[in-house]
Write a protein that holds these residues in place. Structure first.
Motif, PDB file in Angstrom:
ATOM      1  N   UNK A  67       0.831  -1.215   0.000  1.00  0.00           N
ATOM      2  CA  UNK A  67       0.000   0.000   0.000  1.00  0.00           C
ATOM      3  C   UNK A  67       0.862   1.262   0.000  1.00  0.00           C
ATOM      4  N   UNK A  68       1.967   1.245   0.726  1.00  0.00           N
ATOM      5  CA  UNK A  68       2.856   2.415   0.755  1.00  0.00           C
ATOM      6  C   UNK A  68       3.507   2.652  -0.606  1.00  0.00           C
ATOM      7  N   UNK A  69       3.879   1.583  -1.292  1.00  0.00           N
ATOM      8  CA  UNK A  69       4.439   1.729  -2.647  1.00  0.00           C
ATOM      9  C   UNK A  69       3.376   2.304  -3.579  1.00  0.00           C
ATOM     10  N   UNK A  70       2.186   1.758  -3.537  1.00  0.00           N
ATOM     11  CA  UNK A  70       1.105   2.235  -4.398  1.00  0.00           C
ATOM     12  C   UNK A  70       0.739   3.682  -4.072  1.00  0.00           C
ATOM     13  N   UNK A  76       2.684  10.181  -7.582  1.00  0.00           N
ATOM     14  CA  UNK A  76       3.561  10.525  -8.707  1.00  0.00           C
ATOM     15  C   UNK A  76       2.776  10.567 -10.016  1.00  0.00           C
ATOM     16  N   UNK A  77       1.915   9.590 -10.216  1.00  0.00           N
ATOM     17  CA  UNK A  77       1.085   9.579 -11.415  1.00  0.00           C
ATOM     18  C   UNK A  77       0.226  10.839 -11.491  1.00  0.00           C
ATOM     19  N   UNK A  78      -0.395  11.211 -10.393  1.00  0.00           N
ATOM     20  CA  UNK A  78      -1.266  12.387 -10.384  1.00  0.00           C
ATOM     21  C   UNK A  78      -0.469  13.674 -10.577  1.00  0.00           C
ATOM     22  N   UNK A  79       0.755  13.727 -10.058  1.00  0.00           N
ATOM     23  CA  UNK A  79       1.631  14.884 -10.304  1.00  0.00           C
ATOM     24  C   UNK A  79       1.889  14.996 -11.807  1.00  0.00           C
ATOM     25  N   UNK A  80       2.235  13.888 -12.447  1.00  0.00           N
ATOM     26  CA  UNK A  80       2.486  13.919 -13.893  1.00  0.00           C
ATOM     27  C   UNK A  80       1.238  14.373 -14.647  1.00  0.00           C
ATOM     28  N   UNK A  81       0.089  13.886 -14.226  1.00  0.00           N
ATOM     29  CA  UNK A  81      -1.170  14.270 -14.866  1.00  0.00           C
ATOM     30  C   UNK A  81      -1.441  15.763 -14.712  1.00  0.00           C
ATOM     31  N   UNK A  94      -1.974   0.087  -9.041  1.00  0.00           N
ATOM     32  CA  UNK A  94      -2.065   1.452  -8.505  1.00  0.00           C
ATOM     33  C   UNK A  94      -3.420   2.064  -8.850  1.00  0.00           C
ATOM     34  N   UNK A  95      -3.997   1.642  -9.962  1.00  0.00           N
ATOM     35  CA  UNK A  95      -5.315   2.137 -10.360  1.00  0.00           C
ATOM     36  C   UNK A  95      -6.371   1.817  -9.305  1.00  0.00           C
ATOM     37  N   UNK A 163       8.924   1.987 -10.997  1.00  0.00           N
ATOM     38  CA  UNK A 163       9.342   0.714 -10.384  1.00  0.00           C
ATOM     39  C   UNK A 163       8.465  -0.460 -10.822  1.00  0.00           C
ATOM     40  N   UNK A 164       9.133  -1.567 -11.067  1.00  0.00           N
ATOM     41  CA  UNK A 164       8.451  -2.774 -11.539  1.00  0.00           C
ATOM     42  C   UNK A 164       7.445  -3.327 -10.534  1.00  0.00           C
ATOM     43  N   UNK A 165       7.661  -3.063  -9.257  1.00  0.00           N
ATOM     44  CA  UNK A 165       6.735  -3.598  -8.254  1.00  0.00           C
ATOM     45  C   UNK A 165       5.427  -2.810  -8.190  1.00  0.00           C
ATOM     46  N   UNK A 166       5.306  -1.749  -8.971  1.00  0.00           N
ATOM     47  CA  UNK A 166       4.063  -0.976  -8.990  1.00  0.00           C
ATOM     48  C   UNK A 166       3.437  -0.890 -10.367  1.00  0.00           C
ATOM     49  N   UNK A 167       4.256  -0.945 -11.411  1.00  0.00           N
ATOM     50  CA  UNK A 167       3.773  -0.739 -12.764  1.00  0.00           C
ATOM     51  C   UNK A 167       4.142  -1.919 -13.663  1.00  0.00           C
ATOM     52  N   UNK A 168       3.170  -2.423 -14.435  1.00  0.00           N
ATOM     53  CA  UNK A 168       3.494  -3.513 -15.373  1.00  0.00           C
ATOM     54  C   UNK A 168       4.616  -3.087 -16.310  1.00  0.00           C
ATOM     55  N   UNK A 169       5.537  -3.982 -16.531  1.00  0.00           N
ATOM     56  CA  UNK A 169       6.694  -3.689 -17.378  1.00  0.00           C
ATOM     57  C   UNK A 169       6.450  -4.138 -18.795  1.00  0.00           C
TER      58      UNK A 169
END
Length: 169
Positions: A67-70, A76-81, A94-95, A163-169
């Motif tokens: 949960x902390x990684x997500x 970070x995703x929302x910052x980019x958005x 993460x979704x 990071x691979x542990x949060x986003x599909x590679x």
């Protein structure tokens, strides 16, 4: 931007192009200089999502470590958005945290206004064509454009690949 150069929570109206990878250019709001981007990142990182994280852990049976990684990656995703004027795509677990965050409408609006500007909402717009595909492995040859945009923007802003542990590679 205020005359003092401070970020004032108002989304700039003009865009400029930045090269995020060799020969790959994205539109970014032109008043988002490095100082403002750093300020937005710090605001996102400091935003309290404790009750949202607890709900996410309960609903999705996720450990605190995951949960902390997500949590970090959603911010970070929302910052980019917020800072890029491009379609930024998302895939993976993460979704699910974003879905949970959306249930807390007051907190979600507060977060959006804090990082994107007063009156700006970062909309969750699922890619309906890809919803039917279960993407377990993604590469640059088959990666949807919006997700490739996310990867390139992430590396440009944060200096590392997602990071691979949060986003599909």
């Amino acid at each position: 931007m205020s005359s003092s150069g401070e970020y004032n929570n108002q989304m700039p109206s003009d865009t400029m192009m930045v090269e995020v990878a060799n020969g790959i250019w994205f539109r970014v709001y032109d008043e988002f200089n490095t100082h403002i981007v750093d300020t937005i990142i710090k605001r996102a990182e400091a935003f309290d999502m404790e009750k949202i994280i607890r709900r996410y852990m309960r609903d999705y049976h996720v450990s605190l470590d995951i949960a902390e990684i997500h949590h970090r990656e959603l911010k970070r995703f929302l910052v980019l958005s917020a800072i890029f004027d491009e379609e930024i795509g998302m895939r993976g677990a993460v979704d699910n945290l974003w879905h949970t965050f959306l249930l807390f409408t007051r907190e979600y609006l507060e977060f959006c206004y804090l990082i994107a500007g007063t009156g700006i909402i970062i909309h969750h717009a699922p890619n309906t064509e890809l919803a039917e595909q279960n993407i377990a492995h993604v590469d640059t040859e088959t990666m949807p454009h919006d997700y490739l945009t996310f990867w390139r923007a992430y590396k440009y802003i944060f200096g590392v690949s997602p990071p691979a542990d949060a986003w599909p590679q």
